[in-house]
Design an enzyme around this catalytic site. Structure first.
Site, PDB file in Angstrom:
ATOM      1  N   ASP B 122      48.628  34.483  22.120  1.00 14.26           N
ATOM      2  CA  ASP B 122      47.756  35.546  22.604  1.00 14.26           C
ATOM      3  C   ASP B 122      48.413  36.238  23.795  1.00 14.26           C
ATOM      4  OD1 ASP B 122      45.533  37.154  22.639  1.00 14.26           O
ATOM      5  OD2 ASP B 122      44.227  35.687  23.616  1.00 14.26           O
ATOM      6  N   HIS B 129      42.465  46.360  30.669  1.00 15.40           N
ATOM      7  CA  HIS B 129      41.839  45.035  30.727  1.00 15.40           C
ATOM      8  C   HIS B 129      42.412  44.206  31.867  1.00 15.40           C
ATOM      9  CE1 HIS B 129      40.259  41.121  29.629  1.00 15.40           C
ATOM     10  NE2 HIS B 129      41.487  40.655  29.492  1.00 15.40           N
ATOM     11  N   GLU B 195      36.178  38.650  22.916  1.00 12.12           N
ATOM     12  CA  GLU B 195      37.288  39.499  23.353  1.00 12.12           C
ATOM     13  C   GLU B 195      37.710  40.343  22.166  1.00 12.12           C
ATOM     14  OE1 GLU B 195      39.373  37.332  27.167  1.00 12.12           O
ATOM     15  OE2 GLU B 195      40.330  37.006  25.238  1.00 12.12           O
ATOM     16  N   GLU B 197      40.164  42.150  20.171  1.00 19.16           N
ATOM     17  CA  GLU B 197      41.624  42.136  20.080  1.00 19.16           C
ATOM     18  C   GLU B 197      42.062  42.560  18.682  1.00 19.16           C
ATOM     19  OE1 GLU B 197      43.788  38.898  21.723  1.00 19.16           O
ATOM     20  OE2 GLU B 197      42.151  38.228  23.031  1.00 19.16           O
ATOM     21  N   ASP B 230      38.526  36.883  20.123  1.00 20.30           N
ATOM     22  CA  ASP B 230      38.978  35.679  20.818  1.00 20.30           C
ATOM     23  C   ASP B 230      37.831  35.179  21.705  1.00 20.30           C
ATOM     24  OD1 ASP B 230      40.488  33.661  21.931  1.00 20.30           O
ATOM     25  OD2 ASP B 230      41.499  34.970  23.367  1.00 20.30           O
ATOM     26  N   ARG B 234      33.898  31.861  29.595  1.00 17.96           N
ATOM     27  CA  ARG B 234      34.416  32.347  30.893  1.00 17.96           C
ATOM     28  C   ARG B 234      34.283  31.335  32.021  1.00 17.96           C
ATOM     29  NH1 ARG B 234      37.620  36.108  29.347  1.00 17.96           N
ATOM     30  NH2 ARG B 234      36.598  37.620  28.007  1.00 17.96           N
ATOM     31  N   GLN B 237      36.727  28.545  31.501  1.00 15.33           N
ATOM     32  CA  GLN B 237      38.079  29.047  31.774  1.00 15.33           C
ATOM     33  C   GLN B 237      38.372  29.110  33.273  1.00 15.33           C
ATOM     34  OE1 GLN B 237      38.854  32.772  29.795  1.00 15.33           O
ATOM     35  NE2 GLN B 237      40.856  33.058  30.732  1.00 15.33           N
ATOM     36  N   LYS B 250      39.244  28.451  25.202  1.00 15.36           N
ATOM     37  CA  LYS B 250      39.699  29.343  24.137  1.00 15.36           C
ATOM     38  C   LYS B 250      39.778  28.638  22.785  1.00 15.36           C
ATOM     39  CE  LYS B 250      40.788  33.024  26.672  1.00 15.36           C
ATOM     40  NZ  LYS B 250      40.312  34.397  26.400  1.00 15.36           N
ATOM     41  N   THR B 254      38.658  31.263  17.217  1.00 17.61           N
ATOM     42  CA  THR B 254      39.152  32.633  17.300  1.00 17.61           C
ATOM     43  C   THR B 254      38.971  33.220  15.908  1.00 17.61           C
ATOM     44  OG1 THR B 254      40.779  31.986  18.962  1.00 17.61           O
ATOM     45  CG2 THR B 254      41.160  34.072  17.833  1.00 17.61           C
ATOM     46  N   GLU B 360      33.842  42.449  31.309  1.00 15.71           N
ATOM     47  CA  GLU B 360      34.109  43.770  31.883  1.00 15.71           C
ATOM     48  C   GLU B 360      32.894  44.691  31.739  1.00 15.71           C
ATOM     49  OE1 GLU B 360      37.751  43.401  29.368  1.00 15.71           O
ATOM     50  OE2 GLU B 360      38.445  45.030  30.685  1.00 15.71           O
TER      51      GLU B 360
HETATM   52 CA    CA Z   1      42.462  36.740  24.607  1.00 17.00          CA
HETATM   53 MG    MG Z   2      40.293  31.589  20.834  1.00 18.14          MG
END
Ligand code: CA
Ligand code: MG
Ligand code: CA
Ligand code: MG
Ligand code: NI
Lengths: 415, 415
Positions: B122, B129, B195, B197, B230, B234, B237, B250, B254, B360
């Protein structure tokens, strides 16, 4: 109980060990599963019919994944029968024709990766290593990050770059920032390093995504252990690792020893788990002893010099157990598959002769390590071969063989 | 040139697209490779004999890895023949019996992961971002880390936890530190996030460990693109990621969309690469345009509410190209295998309605996002379904279908 196979004094592979590996020979190039005994390999594909039918396919495979997946009871069955086959007076002992094709000289075999590694994870579970690195980069007061004693810190590594002992590693090219705050430069890594680690293979049926593995269940998910050298480009790492962790500094290559030593072989060498304070969360607690007294030795052999021991450490210095690593890895639901590789992180002992990396041994390049003769080192030089050995010592010796790798010069960049 | 297959207005899958996927049906449960066309799937295993012999085995496989490995010229051959088969007047058009078994309704198919993913990486390549996250956590002055504009920052992810669109995701349990400096707590993630992506699959023969892939060679290593969510815990993390990067936050899961849209289909929608200052090192430079105008939309559908768009972004906002990501990934010698997945990182645009995560959009929980009715969100709630769509618009539409996933409640912890 003793074996009819000759076991030289000091052999890593007595009848009590029986580690698994994948090998091929010049006159039979397909890969097959073997068990190391003395200076021989018992070719399990040749003797598969002596085992229960439900394991025979797994024993005829070209990687250990299927045997890993069969799980704990199957591992015990296979171990019991391998032991009896190799015991004096067995059917194999009495059949010299069968011995000729079933027992191969290790010196005639080429070893391969023991498993297809789906995912590889590297932990950071040695308190002395984490403290050393912390002191070097953040000072004594903030040596350990606040999370370190609460969870086994780890990161996802690059599975494709795991290679078997003996594979040479080219010094990488990459970006580094030699002067703090200045623009980076591109060129060969100047601070190339080894990391003394051990790693274990996940076994047992996979847990599904979303399903946690408890510390209790984890004991049946550890198939066996290997030695590991997690090659590290220190200067590349320092520049790239913020904020998402090590990336190209680590995917240079990670070497593992070819023989997987099972938990059954290590159990007689169990020692108390490392004392933990604060007491971990329930999902990380376990009563079972799952720490092992495994001596670890790192030698460096310069291109034109003598092989010299630079570090003597021990697996027992790990703060977090393999069971805690598994429970934490899966706590948010990560599925762990047979053949996945989970590494310990650099294993450093308490004293400066037991540090598991040149970064620590040379204390960030401020000390010089003598290799005998006129050779000295702060980090690795081209032509250096790093040799990691590991063994348990007691009434008998349980050895891991070697994890070797030689540093070759950088391949010049061409666009 | 037009197709005999009915293409509804606004379809993601006209004759110009021809994305690859892996599917099964209730009455034929083995997985096979198909190409989406309108509301149908062309089953390549059924029509494989129309293709050159050297690709037929790859088209009869149950994952795309073999086709990916065959490389650029093979991809062009297959695309050309698929297009001609689906064109009005073709052999397939004239053979209604063959059509009955070769053309399956998408509504009758179950989609699977398109490839066996050996490794998943990733990146963090969206400047908006990275800047947003930087401003939130480090302030405006130090928003971008010093390395960010010099190299495509990335990390190794967890390949085993990549799942296909439609797979539900349980809210994870884990360690978090709700109060800075206080002891952590253990419990369900409170700041669960998506996320937005995109990701691409590596194709072409693997480079060996130690061999770099140049930006020039990289163009033939990109097989095609998918949408990605993804999922990110938070709060987990934030507590765990120092110093080795995101780990259990994570590997929750995914999600990727099932249809792999090829570079050939995207080429008509190429737009200039993002301007880069400072000029990157030579190993990261390329003249070729490799940026694409792909509209990206994120919707949230609450358990009992209406589906509402929360973000509209675009692939073109990426600072680093896929070619640069490949060149950087392999600069220290990392081997990239067909089927490896390389993700963009969260793709945020310039304006607050184009941000690619709840982190965000809610600006760290300080703003409320309205979902219509009485529903508002700062982060994801149980029962929320996140739906990502993507498409290029021009004379025709090249769509990606959907990447969906629903948040299920935490599975309670039992030891
Ligand atoms: Ca990511
Ligand atoms: Mg993931
Ligand atoms: Ca390491
Ligand atoms: Mg490594
Ligand atoms: Ni992987």
């Amino acid at each position: 109980m003793s074996t009819f196979v000759d076991i030289p004094v000091g052999s890593d592979f007595p009848l009590q060990n029986l580690p698994y590996g994948v090998f091929s020979t010049a006159n039979k190039v397909n890969r097959r599963i073997g068990v190391a005994i003395g200076e021989k390999i018992l070719d399990l594909s040749v003797v598969a019919t002596f085992y229960p039918e439900y394991v025979q396919n797994a024993l005829r495979a070209d990687v250990l994944n299927e045997l890993m997946e069969l799980g704990y009871d199957a591992w015990n069955d296979v171990r019991r029968i391998t032991k009896s086959l190799l015991t004096t007076g067995s059917d194999l002992h009495q059949n010299t024709e069968l011995q000729k094709i079933a027992l191969i000289n290790q010196s005639d075999a080429q070893m391969h990766l023991p498993a297809k590694i789906g995912d590889y994870t590297d932990f950071y579970s040695s308190i002395h290593h984490a403290t050393n690195v912390g002191v070097m980069f953040r000072g004594k007061e903030n040596a350990l990050m606040p999370n370190w004693k609460w969870l086994p810190v780890g990161y996802h590594g690059r599975a494709s770059s795991v290679v078997v002992s003996g594979t040479p590693i080219n010094r990488p090219l990459g970006q580094t920032q030699p002067v703090d705050g200045a623009d980076p430069v591109f060129g060969p890594c100047r601070l190339f390093d080894f990391e003394l680690e051990m790693a274990f293979f996940i076994g047992g049926p996979a847990n599904k995504l979303g399903e946690r593995v408890t510390t209790k269940e984890a004991a049946k998910r550890v198939f066996g252990f290997v030695l590991m050298n997690d090659w590290s480009a220190r200067d590349v790492q320092k520049w790239e690792y913020v904020p998402l962790g090590p990336f190209t500094a680590k995917n240079v290559g990670t070497s593992i020893s070819p023989w997987v030593v099972t938990v059954a072989a290590l159990e007689p060498f169990a020692v108390p788990n490392f004392p933990q304070d604060p007491k971990p969360f329930p999902y990380l607690q376990h009563d079972e002893v799952f720490n092992f007294d495994i001596n670890l030795i790192v030698d460096i052999k310069p291109e034109k010099g003598t092989q010299t021991t630079v570090s003597q450490s021990n697996y027992k210095y790990l703060y977090w157990t393999a069971l805690q690593q598994i429970a934490h890895h899966s706590v948010t639901g990560c599925n762990l598959n047979p053949g996945d590789l989970l590494a310990s992180g650099t294993i450093s002992g308490e004293t400066s002769d037991s540090y598991g990396s040149m970064l620590e041994l040379s204390w960030k390049g401020t000390r010089t390590i003598s290799l005998g003769g006129n050779e000295t080192r702060k980090f690795l030089q081209d032509g250096d071969e790093v040799i990691i050995r590991g063994f348990c010592n007691g009434e008998y010796r349980i050895g891991f063989g070697e994890c070797r790798g030689k540093v070759l010069p950088t391949i010049p960049f061409e666009n």
